[in-house]
Design an enzyme around this catalytic site. Structure first.
Site, PDB file in Angstrom:
ATOM      1  N   GLY A 246      42.267  32.956  41.523  1.00 58.82           N
ATOM      2  CA  GLY A 246      41.315  32.207  42.753  1.00 58.82           C
ATOM      3  C   GLY A 246      39.980  33.138  43.119  1.00 58.82           C
ATOM      4  N   GLU A 263      44.910  26.240  45.709  1.00 57.26           N
ATOM      5  CA  GLU A 263      45.913  26.177  45.991  1.00 57.26           C
ATOM      6  C   GLU A 263      46.303  27.883  44.904  1.00 57.26           C
ATOM      7  OE1 GLU A 263      48.886  26.690  46.386  1.00 57.26           O
ATOM      8  OE2 GLU A 263      49.376  25.269  45.142  1.00 57.26           O
ATOM      9  N   CYS A 297      55.540  27.708  44.195  1.00 57.70           N
ATOM     10  CA  CYS A 297      54.200  28.500  44.982  1.00 57.70           C
ATOM     11  C   CYS A 297      55.134  28.156  46.583  1.00 57.70           C
ATOM     12  CB  CYS A 297      53.019  27.818  44.960  1.00 57.70           C
ATOM     13  SG  CYS A 297      52.604  26.079  45.475  1.00 57.70           S
TER      14      CYS A 297
END
Length: 507
Positions: A246, A263, A297
Site C-alpha cells: 500500500g 485495504e 487480514c
C-alpha cells in the site's frame, strides 16, 4: 491420492473457462505465471502472463466499454450483477472447490467465500435503484441545489491470495452498478479462480447484452500491477494486500491525482474481560486465530486477557488447539489447512523464535504438522508474552496467537491500540460499561469493533476496512459505493432573477 491438477481443470471447464494452461511443448516467449496448489505443493500448470503493453490495451478496451456502460440506466446495470449472482449460485460448489485448491481454504471457508460473493451481488442489485444524492437548501430564492453521483471510469482491482474471489466481487459488483468498467489483477498465486470468475461474468454479460470488455482480467506479477497503478485512464485503484504494498501504490496513484482504495494489513486483538463468558470466548478466539490457517487480514493475532483469568483461558485455548484436525483442505473433516507457500511457513517459524527470544513461553504448536504429505502444514501456535514486543506489533500472516495480560481496561485498550495497524477488533465481556467504552471514541481505534464475537468474519452489509496502516479504505456495504462514483453539485435557477450567493452584488 487426489489428482489436484486434473480436478482444477474439471472445475474450470464446468464454469465455462477455457483450459488456461500452456502445453508442455508449447513455444511461448512471453512472461509466464506458474500456478501451484498449497494442498500438496505441486505445480498445476503454466499460464501465459500479460506484458505492460497488453495491460495498456486492456485498459483501452475497458475505457471503450465504460463509455457505453455509463449511459445504461443503473437499474438495468443491476441486471448484469443479478445474472452474475445467479451463476455464482449455480457454480457455488465448483468455485468453492477451486478456492480450496488454489488458496488452501478448507471446504467450509471456500464455500463461505462464494456465498459472500452472492451476498454482495444481492446488495448491489438493490443498490442499483438507490444511488441517491441530496437536495440541499439554498439561500437564493427561486433556486434548487442538489447533488448527483455519476460513473467514475475504469476501476483497477488488485487482490491478494487469501480472499481470491470475494474481494474482487466486493469491488466489481458495486463498480458495475455504479457504471464503471473493471480491470482485475489477481494475485499471481490465485490466477485460476480469477479466470473462473471472469468466465462467469462474461457469460452474464452475454446474457444481458452488456459490453464484453466491461470486466477483464490481467495476469502477471509486479510489473502488471504497476502498469495498472500508473495508467492515467484508471481513476480508482482498489488494492488489497500488505501495508508495504500500500505504501508503494498510494504515492504512485497520488502522483497522477488518482484515487486509492486501500485495504491493507491487520494486527487484530481481542480483549477478554473478567466477566467474559469463557466458553464463548474460546470458540470465538480459536476460529478467528486459526481460520484460513491464520492468513486472513482479520485474523486474531493478540489476546489481551485480564490477569485473573489468564491462566485458565490459556489452558482452555491450548486444549482446543491440540484437538484441531490439520490436513488437506479438500477433506470435509479438516479445520486447519496449509499455509500458502514455504515463505509463509518460514515467516511463521521465525516469528515464533523471535517471540520466545523476547521472553515468551510457547504454549503449543509452532512447528510443521506431522502426518500431512506435501504442502506447508503447521501446528497453530500460542505464545504467552510478558509484554507487547516488536514481533507482537508486527503482522505475521500465519496461525500465531500472542497472549498478553492486563489489570485495568484502560491498560487493555492502550495495548490494543498500541500497534500501527487498525483493521478489526473485539472484546469479550458481559459488562455493558466495558463494551460501550470499547466501542466509544476512547476505545478501539479500528475500522471494525465487535463485542462477544471475534474480529474475523464480516458481513457484506457493513463497510469493510480499517485505519492507520490498514489504509483507510472501505469496501462492500454501507455507503462504500461512493468510492466508485464522482460527485457533482448542481444549482438550478428557475426564477427570473440572478441573486448571487453570500449576498454579493455585481451590477
Amino acid at each position: 491420492m487426489t489428482d489436484v491438477a486434473g480436478l482444477a481443470r474439471e472445475v474450470l471447464a464446468r464454469m465455462g473457462a477455457e483450459d488456461p494452461f500452456l502445453a508442455d511443448d508449447a513455444e511461448h516467449t512471453g512472461p509466464v505465471v506458474e500456478a501451484r496448489t498449497p494442498v500438496d505443493g505441486t505445480v498445476l500448470g503454466r499460464l501465459p502472463a500479460h506484458t505492460p503493453d497488453q495491460v495498456a490495451e486492456a485498459v483501452g478496451r475497458a475505457q471503450a466499454a465504460y463509455e457505453q456502460w455509463r449511459s445504461v440506466p443503473a437499474p438495468v446495470r443491476g441486471q448484469l450483477v443479478r445474472e452474475l449472482g445467479e451463476l455464482l449460485r449455480e457454480h457455488k460448489e465448483d468455485l468453492g472447490r477451486l478456492v480450496s485448491i488454489e488458496a488452501g481454504k478448507i471446504v467450509s471457508e471456500g464455500l463461505g467465500e462464494v456465498q459472500e460473493m452472492i451476498d454482495i451481488c444481492d446488495l448491489a442489485v438493490g443498490l442499483s435503484r438507490q444511488l441517491t444524492g441530496l437536495t440541499i437548501a439554498t439561500e437564493r430564492p427561486g433556486h434548487r441545489m442538489m447533488e448527483q453521483w455519476h460513473p467514475l471510469g475504469v476501476v483497477a482491482v488488485i487482490s491478494a491470495f487469501n480472499f481470491p474471489v470475494a474481494v474482487w466481487s466486493w469491488n466489481t459488483a458495486l463498480a458495475l452498478v455504479c457504471g464503471d468498467a473493471v480491470v482485475w489483477k489477481p494475485s499471481e498465486k490465485t490466477v485460476l479462480t480469477a479466470l473462473a470468475c471472469q468466465a462467469l461474468l462474461s457469460e452474464a454479460a452475454r446474457r444481458v447484452g452488456a459490453p464484453a470488455d466491461v470486466s477483464q482480467v490481467v495476469v502477471g506479477e509486479r510489473e502488471v500491477g504497476e502498469a495498472l497503478v500508473d495508467d492515467p485512464r484508471v481513476p480508482l485503484v482498489s488494492a488489497t494486500g500488505s501495508t508495504r504494498m500500500g505504501r508503494e501504490v498510494a504515492p504512485r496513484v497520488a502522483a497522477r491525482l488518482g484515487r486509492s482504495l486501500l485495504e491493507l494489513g491487520g494486527n487484530n486483538a481481542a480483549i477478554v474481560a473478567p466477566s467474559a463468558d469463557l466458553d464463548l470466548a474460546v470458540r470465538g478466539i480459536v476460529f478467528s486465530a486459526v481460520g484460513t490457517a491464520g492468513q486472513r487480514c482479520t485474523t486474531l493475532r493478540r489476546v489481551i486477557v485480564h490477569e485473573s483469568i489468564r491462566s485458565e483461558l490459556v489452558r482452555r485455548l491450548a486444549q482446543a488447539y491440540e484437538t484441531l484436525p490439520i490436513g488437506s483442505p479438500l477433506e470435509s473433516s479438516t479445520l486447519v489447512g496449509p499455509l500458502i507457500d514455504a515463505r509463509a511457513r518460514e515467516g511463521f517459524e521465525a516469528a515464533v523464535r523471535r517471540a520466545t527470544e523476547d521472553g515468551g513461553t510457547l504454549v503449543t504448536g509452532g512447528e510443521k504438522a506431522d502426518g500431512v504429505a506435501g504442502g506447508e502444514y503447521v501446528r497453530p501456535a500460542i505464545v504467552d508474552m510478558p509484554s507487547q514486543t516488536e514481533v507482537v506489533r508486527e503482522e505475521t500472516f500465519a496461525p500465531l496467537l500472542y497472549v498478553l495480560g492486563y489489570e485495568t481496561l484502560d491498560e487493555a485498550i492502550a495495548l490494543h491500540n498500541g500497534v500501527t495497524q487498525g483493521l478489526s477488533s473485539s472484546i469479550f465481556t458481559l459488562d455493558v460499561r466495558e463494551a460501550e467504552t470499547f466501542l466509544s471514541a476512547v476505545g478501539s481505534d479500528c475500522g471494525i469493533a465487535n463485542v462477544n464475537i471475534g474480529p474475523s468474519g464480516a458481513e457484506i452489509g457493513g463497510a469493510f476496512g480499517g485505519e492507520k496502516d490498514t489504509g483507510g479504505g472501505r469496501e462492500s456495504g454501507s455507503d462504500a459505493w461512493r468510492a466508485y462514483m464522482r460527485r457533482a453539485t448542481n444549482t438550478v435557477n428557475y426564477s427570473t432573477e440572478l441573486p448571487l450567493a453570500q449576498g454579493v452584488e455585481f451590477v
